[in-house]
Write an enzyme that holds these catalytic residues in place. Structure first.
Site, PDB file in Angstrom:
ATOM      1  N   LYS A  15      25.403  22.388 -20.092  1.00 21.89           N
ATOM      2  CA  LYS A  15      24.893  22.704 -21.067  1.00 21.89           C
ATOM      3  C   LYS A  15      23.670  23.312 -20.950  1.00 21.89           C
ATOM      4  O   LYS A  15      22.987  22.871 -19.771  1.00 21.89           O
ATOM      5  CB  LYS A  15      24.896  21.699 -22.056  1.00 21.89           C
ATOM      6  CG  LYS A  15      23.806  20.674 -22.046  1.00 21.89           C
ATOM      7  CD  LYS A  15      24.247  19.398 -22.891  1.00 21.89           C
ATOM      8  CE  LYS A  15      22.706  18.429 -22.592  1.00 21.89           C
ATOM      9  NZ  LYS A  15      23.310  17.055 -23.203  1.00 21.89           N
ATOM     10  N   ARG A  64      23.458   9.951 -33.895  1.00 26.25           N
ATOM     11  CA  ARG A  64      23.339  11.268 -33.887  1.00 26.25           C
ATOM     12  C   ARG A  64      24.944  11.653 -33.932  1.00 26.25           C
ATOM     13  O   ARG A  64      25.406  11.162 -35.179  1.00 26.25           O
ATOM     14  CB  ARG A  64      22.937  11.765 -32.403  1.00 26.25           C
ATOM     15  CG  ARG A  64      22.399  13.027 -32.304  1.00 26.25           C
ATOM     16  CD  ARG A  64      21.635  13.694 -31.104  1.00 26.25           C
ATOM     17  NE  ARG A  64      22.797  13.525 -29.881  1.00 26.25           N
ATOM     18  CZ  ARG A  64      22.545  13.981 -28.761  1.00 26.25           C
ATOM     19  NH1 ARG A  64      21.373  13.987 -28.244  1.00 26.25           N
ATOM     20  NH2 ARG A  64      23.365  14.073 -27.677  1.00 26.25           N
ATOM     21  N   TYR A  75      -9.787  32.430 -22.007  1.00 31.83           N
ATOM     22  CA  TYR A  75     -10.039  32.489 -23.451  1.00 31.83           C
ATOM     23  C   TYR A  75     -10.653  31.211 -24.188  1.00 31.83           C
ATOM     24  O   TYR A  75     -10.500  30.055 -23.603  1.00 31.83           O
ATOM     25  CB  TYR A  75      -8.774  32.420 -24.238  1.00 31.83           C
ATOM     26  CG  TYR A  75      -7.972  33.790 -24.139  1.00 31.83           C
ATOM     27  CD1 TYR A  75      -8.668  35.103 -24.502  1.00 31.83           C
ATOM     28  CD2 TYR A  75      -6.815  33.839 -23.711  1.00 31.83           C
ATOM     29  CE1 TYR A  75      -7.933  36.226 -24.424  1.00 31.83           C
ATOM     30  CE2 TYR A  75      -6.102  34.903 -23.488  1.00 31.83           C
ATOM     31  CZ  TYR A  75      -6.627  36.174 -23.921  1.00 31.83           C
ATOM     32  OH  TYR A  75      -5.951  37.460 -23.962  1.00 31.83           O
ATOM     33  N   MET A  82      -0.887  34.105 -21.945  1.00 32.92           N
ATOM     34  CA  MET A  82       0.296  34.458 -21.687  1.00 32.92           C
ATOM     35  C   MET A  82       1.116  34.682 -20.599  1.00 32.92           C
ATOM     36  O   MET A  82       2.231  34.283 -20.278  1.00 32.92           O
ATOM     37  CB  MET A  82       0.703  35.741 -22.807  1.00 32.92           C
ATOM     38  CG  MET A  82       2.106  35.982 -23.099  1.00 32.92           C
ATOM     39  SD  MET A  82       2.392  37.265 -24.295  1.00 32.92           S
ATOM     40  CE  MET A  82       1.552  36.726 -25.806  1.00 32.92           C
TER      41      MET A  82
HETATM   42  C1  LIG Z   1      23.164  16.116 -22.283  1.00 30.55           C
HETATM   43  C2  LIG Z   1      24.325  15.041 -22.395  1.00 30.55           C
HETATM   44  C3  LIG Z   1      24.510  14.133 -21.242  1.00 30.55           C
HETATM   45  C4  LIG Z   1      23.770  14.213 -19.814  1.00 30.55           C
HETATM   46  O1  LIG Z   1      22.594  13.594 -20.117  1.00 30.55           O
HETATM   47  P1  LIG Z   1      21.444  13.162 -18.913  1.00 30.55           P
HETATM   48  O2  LIG Z   1      20.429  12.265 -19.474  1.00 30.55           O
HETATM   49  O3  LIG Z   1      21.016  14.540 -18.625  1.00 30.55           O
HETATM   50  O4  LIG Z   1      22.613  12.760 -17.854  1.00 30.55           O
HETATM   51  C5  LIG Z   1      25.577  13.262 -21.303  1.00 30.55           C
HETATM   52  N1  LIG Z   1      26.217  13.253 -22.557  1.00 30.55           N
HETATM   53  C6  LIG Z   1      26.139  14.000 -23.555  1.00 30.55           C
HETATM   54  C7  LIG Z   1      26.882  13.832 -24.914  1.00 30.55           C
HETATM   55  C8  LIG Z   1      25.034  14.932 -23.590  1.00 30.55           C
HETATM   56  O5  LIG Z   1      24.887  15.706 -24.706  1.00 30.55           O
END
Ligand SMILES: *Cc1c(COP(=O)(O)O)cnc(C)c1O
Length: 376
Positions: A38, A136, A267, A315
């Site tokens: 992801k 969640r 800055y 920046m």
């Molecule tokens: C992002 C995610 C993972 C991976 O987690 P890591 O700590 O990066 O290994 C596994 N399961 C779900 C549902 C996630 O959203």
């Protein structure tokens, strides 16, 4: 070096491959691996990462949204693609066309998916997400039977998996994670008979797969470990799983100049030199993901030495103190993250300066700069 940008993110695909293999050795042959890709593979680039992992044997991928799954398929990815946030009704046509596997947690969404699938003569496998304590996404355990029955009853969809997620697998307290693992095992067992046997159960993220083999079930879901970072206190975990960082950030010195003592830097003049100072101007700033919050804390590597970043990060620029580093010339390589000489600045160290975690550092730096892929 490319003329396009002073700054380059290097992605070491051999390290990625190494990490995948190490995770495979740790969990063993009987446990499947869902490679979490992801968020553009945590800033490493979805397609190149998925290609290397496919070559390494990965056959299941986890993405956040449908769009990423479509992108993977269009690039020729053949594995199972699980859409972790689930699919909205607008994307059902793509879910079916590209054979994606959505996570489900909503009855109306399931019913609509069933209708879309039936119309197309398709059967869509879904993974049901249960909340065993993450607080969640996912249904509450008390709703499990209702959902399983509904999935069984609806045409066009079938239960291909059940999953949950750990909130505390990276903490030193093991009891909540083990308890949640047991709760998940109980839930999985309770529906074992309701599925047709091809269902996979999965809950372990990187932290759990390092620390808790009893939470492997059929499949583990590593993200951060694929990219070579440890979830939580590294010293404890390093001994159990060897990893190599995949991402590094390279830049170069634009200008070197001497400024006198008592000279305000950048800055706000938040830093004033205490001595005659040799200053290296670097083309790295918050637009490159080097957040302003590292001001006063950051260091970079130049000529194999650590140089303190002085004054506010701008920046597109920041300043490094090279007074004690001999021979720094314009054009000298600067390692913002990664190894140079005998020293290394890793994502965790930068995360400490930013008051965040390595995950965010990788997404930020990888997402803000040109990436170069190397395999060696
Ligand atoms: C992002 C995610 C993972 C991976 O987690 P890591 O700590 O990066 O290994 C596994 N399961 C779900 C549902 C996630 O959203």
């Amino acid at each position: 070096m490319s003329s396009a940008s002073y700054n380059n993110i290097k992605i070491d695909l051999a390290a990625l491959r190494y990490n995948y293999d190490q995770i495979g050795k740790l969990v063993g042959d009987r446990v499947r691996i869902m490679a979490i890709v992801k968020s553009d593979a945590y800033g490493h680039g979805l397609l190149p990462v998925a290609e290397v992992l496919s070559d390494a044997g990965a056959s299941t991928f986890g993405v956040a949204e449908t769009e990423e799954g479509v992108c993977l398929r269009q690039a020729g990815c053949e594995g199972e693609i699980v859409v972790l946030l689930g699919a909205p009704a607008e994307s059902f046509a793509e879910v079916i066309q590209y054979c994606l596997t959505p996570v489900v947690y909503d009855l109306a969404n399931l019913a609509a998916l069933s209708i879309s699938a039936e119309k197309k003569g398709a059967r869509v496998g879904v993974h049901l997400k249960v909340d065993v304590g993450m607080g969640r996404l996912g249904i509450m355990p008390s709703e499990l039977k209702l959902f399983v029955d509904e999935i069984g009853r609806l045409p066009g969809v079938y239960l291909a998996g059940i999953l949950s997620h750990f909130p505390l697998a990276d903490s030193n307290q093991s009891s909540p994670t083990l308890e949640q693992g047991r709760r998940f095992a109980g839930l999985a067992a309770s529906i074992g008979t309701a599925s047709d046997g091809e269902m996979v159960c999965h809950i372990a993220n990187s932290a759990a797969l390092i620390r808790y083999p009893e939470t492997y079930f059929d499949m583990v879901r590593p993200g951060i470990t694929l990219y070579g970072c440890y979830p939580g206190a590294e010293s404890v975990l390093r001994g159990k799983l060897s990893l190599r960082p995949v991402m590094s950030f390279h830049s170069r010195v634009l200008q070197v100049k001497e400024v006198p003592a008592d000279f305000g830097i950048s800055y706000g003049h938040t830093y004033v030199t205490g001595r005659l100072t040799s200053l290296a101007v670097l083309p790295v700033g918050y637009d490159d993901g080097y957040l302003r919050s590292v001001t006063g804390k950051a260091e970079v590597l130049i000529n194999g030495h650590r140089a303190r970043v002085l004054g506010r990060v701008c920046m597109n620029a920041c300043l490094a103190d090279v007074t004690d580093i001999p021979g720094v010339q314009p054009g000298a390589e600067v390692v913002v993250m990664g190894r140079q000489g005998d020293d290394e600045i890793n994502a965790d160290e930068i995360a400490g300066w930013m008051n965040t975690i390595s995950y965010e550092v990788l997404c930020l730096l990888g997402g803000s700069n040109k990436r170069l892929y190397i395999y060696d």
